[in-house]
Design an enzyme around this catalytic site. Structure first.
Site, short mmCIF file in Angstrom:
data_model
loop_
_atom_site.label_atom_id
_atom_site.label_comp_id
_atom_site.label_asym_id
_atom_site.label_seq_id
_atom_site.Cartn_x
_atom_site.Cartn_y
_atom_site.Cartn_z
N LYS A 115 0.84 -1.22 0.00
CA LYS A 115 0.00 0.00 0.00
C LYS A 115 0.87 1.26 0.00
CE LYS A 115 -3.87 -2.33 0.78
NZ LYS A 115 -3.07 -3.39 0.10
N GLU A 199 -4.74 7.05 7.97
CA GLU A 199 -5.56 7.84 7.04
C GLU A 199 -6.78 8.37 7.78
OE1 GLU A 199 -5.01 5.32 2.82
OE2 GLU A 199 -6.85 5.14 4.01
N HIS A 234 -15.75 -7.78 3.89
CA HIS A 234 -14.77 -7.49 2.84
C HIS A 234 -14.82 -8.50 1.70
CE1 HIS A 234 -13.07 -4.32 5.20
NE2 HIS A 234 -13.01 -5.13 6.22
N ARG A 291 -4.45 -8.00 -11.14
CA ARG A 291 -4.95 -9.30 -11.63
C ARG A 291 -6.28 -9.08 -12.34
NH1 ARG A 291 -6.52 -8.84 -6.25
NH2 ARG A 291 -8.76 -8.95 -5.99
C1 MV4 Z 1 -10.85 2.63 4.22
C2 MV4 Z 1 -12.16 2.80 4.72
C3 MV4 Z 1 -12.49 4.03 5.31
N1 MV4 Z 1 -11.58 5.01 5.40
N2 MV4 Z 1 -9.96 3.64 4.31
C4 MV4 Z 1 -11.35 -2.01 3.18
C5 MV4 Z 1 -10.46 -2.94 2.44
C6 MV4 Z 1 -9.48 -2.12 1.75
N3 MV4 Z 1 -9.76 -2.19 0.33
C7 MV4 Z 1 -9.65 -0.72 2.25
N4 MV4 Z 1 -10.90 -0.70 2.99
C8 MV4 Z 1 -11.34 0.44 3.57
N5 MV4 Z 1 -10.49 1.46 3.65
C9 MV4 Z 1 -10.33 4.79 4.90
N6 MV4 Z 1 -9.44 5.79 5.02
C10 MV4 Z 1 -13.08 1.75 4.63
C11 MV4 Z 1 -12.66 0.57 4.08
C12 MV4 Z 1 -13.63 -0.49 4.06
C13 MV4 Z 1 -14.14 -0.91 2.86
C14 MV4 Z 1 -13.67 -0.34 1.69
C15 MV4 Z 1 -14.20 -0.79 0.50
C16 MV4 Z 1 -15.17 -1.79 0.49
C17 MV4 Z 1 -15.60 -2.35 1.64
C18 MV4 Z 1 -15.10 -1.93 2.85
C19 MV4 Z 1 -15.54 -2.49 4.04
C20 MV4 Z 1 -15.02 -2.07 5.20
C21 MV4 Z 1 -14.06 -1.06 5.22
#
Ligand code: MV4
Length: 490
Positions: A115, A199, A234, A291
């Site tokens: 990341k 973040e 997720h 991917r």
């Molecule tokens: C976040 C977020 C809220 N704020 N970052 C979840 C997995 C990874 N792809 C990043 N994710 C998140 N990052 C910040 N700054 C909330 C999530 C998140 C989420 C993001 C996309 C789809 C589903 C999710 C479920 C829970 C949390």
């Protein structure tokens, strides 16, 4: 490229093999013992057993896969998704063996697999990112100051994490140091890399991802967005394209940002750039997946582009056959992932045999599946049975087709997430487009599905009773008629 080996199993292996055959290329399937009679094995021109069930001894055994590939004079290896698909070391070994890896370069995988490296790489291209820090936290006191500056709640994330693993929300300053310690030690034990960063926490985000496609000459296009907010822990369950909230201007801006992310790492092949979108429709770069994604069919359905065919052409060194202007959105597509999981038992895997398996078909319905009737769902792998995809001229039609396709999908012997799919398709929040990544947590409970199924059963009983009564009326009318004729004839 005369022969391609597909280093995967299930629906994606069969899907890739179909495109390989369509292109007139010979195919090799690999399988583990339990998959010996799987559809993808029977479909390929050649097939080779990798070994026993455990993934580490079969689908993750890169050395064995490459050895068999060389033995069978394979020119290209397609990894599918999961397993070795984002393993830079495997991609490198494939290339070093003189075989083409059908996917991105190992370098691009390495950059986007971290990341922090991804953020550092993308930062130079003015792609919007969530407010926070984009370097590993070395000094907790300094990090605490930064957290105060960006404002609580903040999110602590593991650089090597993904799919929600290694994330911790910190609501207030008093909790910061303890949570920081925990996040770092968890990251070390889970990923072997304790690097964490912070973040601003986006409270009610939507998860919108952009499909990108690039050739080895640097021509890069996007194939619009996929809305992936309907997730459970997720794990995406329903995906769609286009998103119901993107305006043309937002679509253009996100597409341009995604192309920038791809260019930032000299990307080629298919890739997906993930964004978070907040309630004010601001979007922020999250990560890039190097991917072909599970949900790629919804993009194929609205653009008419076969992404696997494009990957193979790019791997052969061909240039993209179209420009950004050539790619348009046609209609609307939805995907429901059909898992052998029990929605009434917290979605735990449902082990068993497909005593009945009859997928729907028809105009605007695509089923990517990897099982046949009579097969058992092995316990060793992801329990996804199929992806049910529908396409309509608009979102309402695609939803209606999905409802009908779910009803026509006959699966017995295991519990599946089909009833959950029905629940989503009929929910006001989903139909109205007013949902975010908390949809399942906010609206779903097993009782809701039970109530929905009972309502359906009641409705069916009422309809059946109505027809029975009508039939009785007809029978009685006929009987009365024949009685009166008999009287006249007597
Ligand atoms: C976040 C977020 C809220 N704020 N970052 C979840 C997995 C990874 N792809 C990043 N994710 C998140 N990052 C910040 N700054 C909330 C999530 C998140 C989420 C993001 C996309 C789809 C589903 C999710 C479920 C829970 C949390």
């Amino acid at each position: 490229m005369q022969k391609i080996l597909v280093a995967n199993r299930g629906e994606i292996a069969l899907r890739i093999l179909r495109t390989i055959r369509k292109m007139g290329i010979r195919s090799v399937a690999v399988f583990s013992e339990p998959d010996r009679n799987a559809p993808h094995v029977l479909y390929a021109d050649e097939a080779v057993c990798l070994g026993p069930a455990p993934s580490t001894q079969s689908y993750l055994n890169g050395k064995a896969i490459i050895a068999f590939a060389k033995q069978l004079n394979v020119d290209g290896i397609h990894p599918g998704y999961g397993f070795l698909s984002e393993n830079a070391a495997f991609a490198q070994m494939v290339e070093e063996a003189g075989i083409v890896f059908i996917g991105p370069s190992p370098e691009a995988m390495r950059i986007m697999g971290s990341k922090l490296a991804a953020k550092a790489c993308v930062k130079k291209y003015n792609v919007p990112m969530v407010p926070g820090v984009d370097t590993a936290i070395e000094d907790v006191a300094m990090a605490k100051k930064t957290a105060a500056a960006i404002g609580y709640p903040v999110l602590i994330k593991a650089s090597a994490g993904g799919g929600g693993k290694g994330m911790r929300v910190v609501e207030k300053e008093a909790d910061f140091e303890e949570q920081m310690q925990r996040a770092s030690s968890e990251a070390t034990s889970s990923f072997g890399d304790g690097a964490v960063f912070i973040e601003k926490y986006v409270a009610c985000p939507r998860h919108i991802e952009i499909q990108v496609l690039a050739d080895k000459a640097g021509n890069t296009v996007h194939l619009f967005e996929r809305e992936c907010s309907i997730q459970r822990r997720h794990q995406k369950v329903v995906e769609e394209s286009p998103s119901s909230i993107l305006t043309p201007a937002l679509r253009k801006a996100m597409g341009a940002a995604a192309v920038m992310v791809a260019k930032s790492c000299n990307y080629f092949s298919t890739g997906t750039v993930e964004f978070l979108m907040d309630e004010q429709l601001n979007f922020y770069f999250l990560e890039m997946n190097t991917r072909l994604q599970v949900e790629h069919p919804v993009t194929e359905m609205i653009t008419g582009i076969d992404l696997v065919e494009e990957q193979i052409k790019i791997a052969r060194g061909e240039l993209l056959g179209f420009s950004q202007e050539d790619i348009t959105i046609n209609g609307h597509a939805l995907e429901l992932r059909v898992y052998a999981e029990d929605p009434f038992n917290n979605f735990l895997p449902s082990i068993g045999t497909l005593t009945t398996y009859s997928p729907p078909s028809g105009d605007g319905i695509r089923v990517d599946d990897g099982y046949k009737e009579g097969m058992s769902i092995p316990i060793y792998y992801d329990p996804m049975i199929a992806k049910l995809v529908t396409h309509g001229k608009n979102r309402i039609e695609a939803i209606q087709k999905m409802k009908e396709a779910i009803a026509a999908y006959k699966i017995e012997g295991v519990s599946t997430t089909l009833p959950f799919g029905s629940f989503v398709m009929q929910h006001d929040a989903f139909v109205s487009g007013k949902f975010d990544t908390h949809f399942v947590k906010t609206f779903y409970s097993p009782e809701k599905i039970k109530a929905q199924q009972q309502a359906k059963a009641r409705a069916a009983a009422i309809v059946a009773l109505h027809y029975w009564i009508e039939e009785q009326k007809i029978t009685r009318a006929v009987e009365n008629k024949s009685t009166s004729w008999k009287r006249r004839l007597a």
